[in-house]
Motif scaffolding. Structure first.
Motif, short mmCIF file in Angstrom:
data_model
loop_
_atom_site.label_atom_id
_atom_site.label_comp_id
_atom_site.label_asym_id
_atom_site.label_seq_id
_atom_site.Cartn_x
_atom_site.Cartn_y
_atom_site.Cartn_z
N ALA A 184 -5.22 7.47 6.53
CA ALA A 184 -5.60 6.70 5.97
C ALA A 184 -4.78 5.55 5.64
O ALA A 184 -4.85 4.40 5.71
N LYS A 185 -3.08 5.78 5.76
CA LYS A 185 -2.19 4.88 5.76
C LYS A 185 -1.97 4.11 7.06
O LYS A 185 -1.96 2.93 7.15
N MET A 186 -2.30 4.86 8.12
CA MET A 186 -2.18 4.12 9.56
C MET A 186 -3.54 3.00 9.44
O MET A 186 -3.25 1.88 9.97
N TYR A 187 -4.59 3.40 9.03
CA TYR A 187 -5.84 2.58 9.25
C TYR A 187 -5.62 1.59 8.34
O TYR A 187 -5.85 0.17 8.61
N PHE A 188 -4.89 1.68 7.02
CA PHE A 188 -4.77 0.62 6.23
C PHE A 188 -3.63 -0.32 6.83
O PHE A 188 -4.12 -1.61 6.82
N GLN A 189 -2.70 -0.21 7.61
CA GLN A 189 -1.63 -0.92 8.40
C GLN A 189 -2.48 -1.70 9.47
O GLN A 189 -1.90 -2.92 9.80
N GLN A 190 -3.56 -1.07 10.05
CA GLN A 190 -4.32 -1.63 11.16
C GLN A 190 -5.50 -2.64 10.44
O GLN A 190 -6.09 -3.09 11.42
N GLY A 191 -5.54 -2.58 9.20
CA GLY A 191 -6.49 -3.23 8.78
C GLY A 191 -7.80 -2.74 8.58
O GLY A 191 -8.80 -3.57 8.52
N ASP A 234 -1.53 11.37 -6.03
CA ASP A 234 -1.07 10.21 -6.49
C ASP A 234 -0.72 9.05 -5.63
O ASP A 234 -1.03 7.90 -5.70
N GLU A 235 -0.12 9.70 -4.41
CA GLU A 235 0.13 8.85 -3.31
C GLU A 235 -1.33 8.19 -2.84
O GLU A 235 -1.49 6.95 -2.36
N ALA A 236 -2.17 9.11 -2.68
CA ALA A 236 -3.67 8.28 -2.15
C ALA A 236 -4.47 7.40 -3.20
O ALA A 236 -4.81 6.44 -2.88
N GLN A 237 -4.17 7.81 -4.43
CA GLN A 237 -4.61 6.78 -5.30
C GLN A 237 -3.86 5.42 -5.23
O GLN A 237 -4.28 4.33 -5.51
N MET A 238 -2.35 5.28 -5.06
CA MET A 238 -1.71 4.10 -4.89
C MET A 238 -2.42 3.53 -3.64
O MET A 238 -2.26 2.23 -3.70
N LEU A 239 -2.37 4.25 -2.58
CA LEU A 239 -2.97 3.76 -1.40
C LEU A 239 -4.24 3.05 -1.59
O LEU A 239 -4.50 1.87 -1.29
#
Length: 664
Positions: free
Chosen positions: A130-137, A161-166
């Motif tokens: 999910a973090k990678m996809y977020f950075q890729q738009g 908590d980390e996923a909610q922040m994401l």
């Protein structure tokens, strides 16, 4: 803006990390047997292949020793034996992330996510994806995976908590990128860039001097030093020089802050000087062209923990900095301390919950207006990592921090921002990487978009203070008072070597400026910055001040005593000036004074004489009520008899309408 947080802090960590890594690798072969973890219970793995498990555990041993090549080679053998071995895919993904090989890391995370849907043991995979996809738009895919991580049964709270922040970052980013701000950075020209790495730029308020941290090489064996560059007559930055022999050592000096007049410097040092913790803050003062030997700010400011990244108010009397000391609101918090008239710093206080979060707040910058604070945080909804925020102080409270927007902020880390006094331009460091290593850092600038400019811009008044009779430069105290709030704003001293002073003036109020020295008559200046014109706010004001000694016949004009037209009732905003006179008389109990009223030549002589007398008496009466004995006071109205300027101009007539006091 490619301005990564860890590059800015390189001097704090690089030598430690390098030493640890070299130490870990030395003798790794001799300790291999002793360091290998015991074989695990094979029933805890997703694979039943003993050979695959053996490869995996050997790879894990190499991973612990940071021997990533050998670890990946064994994991490749492992996955050939059992392509469904989820632990091996997860380990490979983590190693590729360390090696900054995002494509291979993503491949292995995908394998785990597909093989272990809804499994709390492997929830790290969909979260990292999910973090990678977020950075890729890829916001829809990132949202789906983050949501699945949150909804996984028995998921660890830290992952939840980390996923909610994401998710909050995803929602913020999708909206923010639809309203981009105008961002056109450009490299600062001239001879400024002389090193592979230069960063953390700060400027004096006149924008003629820049101080920054520089390194002559990218490896840890090159230490940090503080450099200074000046503009020439053509406005070009000249080749930087070491700031001072008194400051430079064989060890690291960096991340500094400077007062508006360029005479107070605070910087970070982590070794080579006596301190309280891993990194401490030190102060040095400039007299003429010489910087004093740095002094540790003491236990009121520094602690047994890490202190760094200072930023100073315009007058050098309020310091903001970052510390990871215990008792804070997060991992790294912003703190502040104030210096009193004796030069002592108060016990540092946490900047509070409006600014600090349970995560990290770093690289604060307080604008010269003293009201606008910029900082970086990874604890608020943003674009991921460290984003830049701005908050305004109103009535002793900070406003809710505002993200500076896209593309100033991106998924990369942003930090190290300096804003000029007029709020028009920003400076920052732009870093380049190659295979995860920083190979170049240069100083860039950009025009601040209108929607995020400071609410109140600043100008400044400068000049020199002289003895009126001998014309020698004087060390004097210069005080700035807000007449509307009737509160002191700041105070500085003129340079004892050359008499130079500088005081910042900020939009939004009327100011009295007092120049004081023992055994001299104070001088008062007045500035109306309620609604200054563009030319007025951008053009600095030069005023040389000549102080008269306290002697019979000497007179000083009271520029901040106000009356309505044709009235003699004192306006409320005159009280700071009147109280200043009362204090002066209390500090000089042997002198007596006459309060003298003057007008321009508009109107009849008798009218002007009466009005000037009434105004002088109003000041006389105020001083009596303030406790000044009547035998030390007199008053006199002169009408238009003693002009000090041309009555044929509006400006001249304004100067002639005045109240002064004369030593009797």
């Amino acid at each position: 803006m490619k301005s990564r947080f860890f590059a800015i802090l390189i001097f704090l960590f690089s030598s430690i990390l390098c030493t640890n890594e070299v130490t870990a690798q030395r003798g790794a072969s001799q300790r291999k047997k002793q360091q290998e973890p015991p074989r695990r219970n094979t029933t805890s793995y997703t694979s039943k292949s003993k050979k695959a498990i053996e490869y995996y555990e050997d790879a894990f041993s190499f991973f612990l020793r940071r021997q990533y090549g050998q670890a990946l080679e064994l994991l490749d053998y492992c996955l050939k034996k059992d392509p469904a071995f989820s632990e091996a895919h997860l380990q490979a993904a983590k190693i590729y992330e360390v090696l900054l090989d995002a494509a291979r890391a993503e491949y292995h995370y995908k394998k785990v996510a597909k093989q272990q849907p809804g499994n709390a043991k492997f929830v790290e995979a969909p979260y990292q994806l999910a973090k990678m996809y977020f950075q890729q738009g890829k916001y829809a895919d990132a949202r789906s995976l983050a949501t699945s991580a949150i909804e996984t049964p028995k998921v660890a709270q830290v992952i939840r908590d980390e996923a909610q922040m994401l998710l909050a970052n995803i929602n913020f980013t999708e909206e923010a990128i639809q309203q981009p701000v105008d961002f056109q950075p450009r490299r600062v020209e001239g001879q400024l860039h002389q090193f592979p790495l230069q960063y953390f730029p700060v400027l004096t308020v006149d924008q003629q001097t820049m101080i920054f941290t520089g390194r002559r090489g990218v490896s840890p064996r090159y230490d940090e030093d503080i450099y200074v560059s000046h503009k020439n007559a053509q406005g070009e930055w000249q080749a930087p020089e070491l700031l001072s022999e008194n400051i430079t050592t064989m060890h690291n000096e960096g991340t500094c802050a400077i007062s508006a007049d360029g005479r107070t410097l605070i910087f970070t040092a982590c070794e080579g000087r006596k301190g309280y913790g891993s990194c401490d803050l030190f102060v040095s003062y400039r007299t003429g062209d010489t910087w004093s030997v740095p002094k540790n700010l003491g236990a009121e400011v520094n602690s047994s923990s890490w202190e760094s990244q200072p930023t100073l108010s315009a007058d050098g009397n309020t310091l903001y900095f970052v510390s990871d000391r215990s008792g804070g609101l997060g991992k790294r918090d912003i703190y502040l301390t104030r210096r009193n008239s004796q030069g002592e710093w108060s016990n540092a206080q946490n900047a509070g919950k409006t600014i600090n979060t349970p995560r990290d707040e770093v690289s604060p910058f307080i604008h010269v207006n003293g009201q606008t604070l910029y900082f970086a945080s990874n604890g608020r909804p943003g674009f991921g990592g460290f984003d830049l925020y701005v908050t305004e102080q109103t009535e002793k409270q900070w406003s809710e921090p505002k993200n500076l927007g896209y593309p100033i902020n991106t998924y990369e880390d942003q930090a190290s921002l300096f804003i000029t006094a007029d709020g028009q331009d920003a400076y920052y460091s732009n870093e380049e990487q190659r295979q995860g290593q920083y190979i170049r850092s240069e100083i860039y600038t950009f025009a601040i978009p209108a929607q995020i400019q400071v609410q109140n811009r600043s100008n400044y008044v400068f000049g020199k203070v002289y003895h009126a009779l001998t014309k020698e430069p004087l060390e004097a105290t210069i005080e700035l008072v807000d007449l509307r709030q009737q509160q002191p704003i700041s105070a500085v001293t003129s340079d004892p070597a050359n008499g130079e002073y500088l005081m910042v003036l900020t939009e939004g109020s009327e100011y009295a400026l007092y120049v004081n020295k023992d055994n001299f008559l104070f001088r008062s200046l007045t500035f109306n910055y309620l609604a200054p014109s563009e030319a007025y706010i951008q053009q600095p004001i030069e005023i040389d001040v000549y102080l008269d000694p306290v002697e019979k016949g000497r007179e000083t004009v009271l520029n901040n005593v106000f009356f309505d037209t044709d009235k003699y009732v004192i306006q409320e905003k005159s009280k700071p000036e009147l109280d200043k006179i009362a204090s002066f008389l209390q500090e000089n109990p042997t002198i007596s004074v006459s309060i003298n009223g003057h007008t321009d030549n508009v109107g009849s002589d008798s009218y002007n004489k009466t009005l000037s007398t009434q105004r002088a008496k109003a000041v006389y009466d105020y001083l009596l009520q303030a406790g000044v004995p009547a035998e030390r006071l007199a008053y006199q109205g002169y009408g238009a008899e003693k002009p000090i300027a041309d009555n044929n101009t509006a400006e001249g007539r304004q100067k002639n309408r005045r109240i002064a006091f004369e030593i009797l």
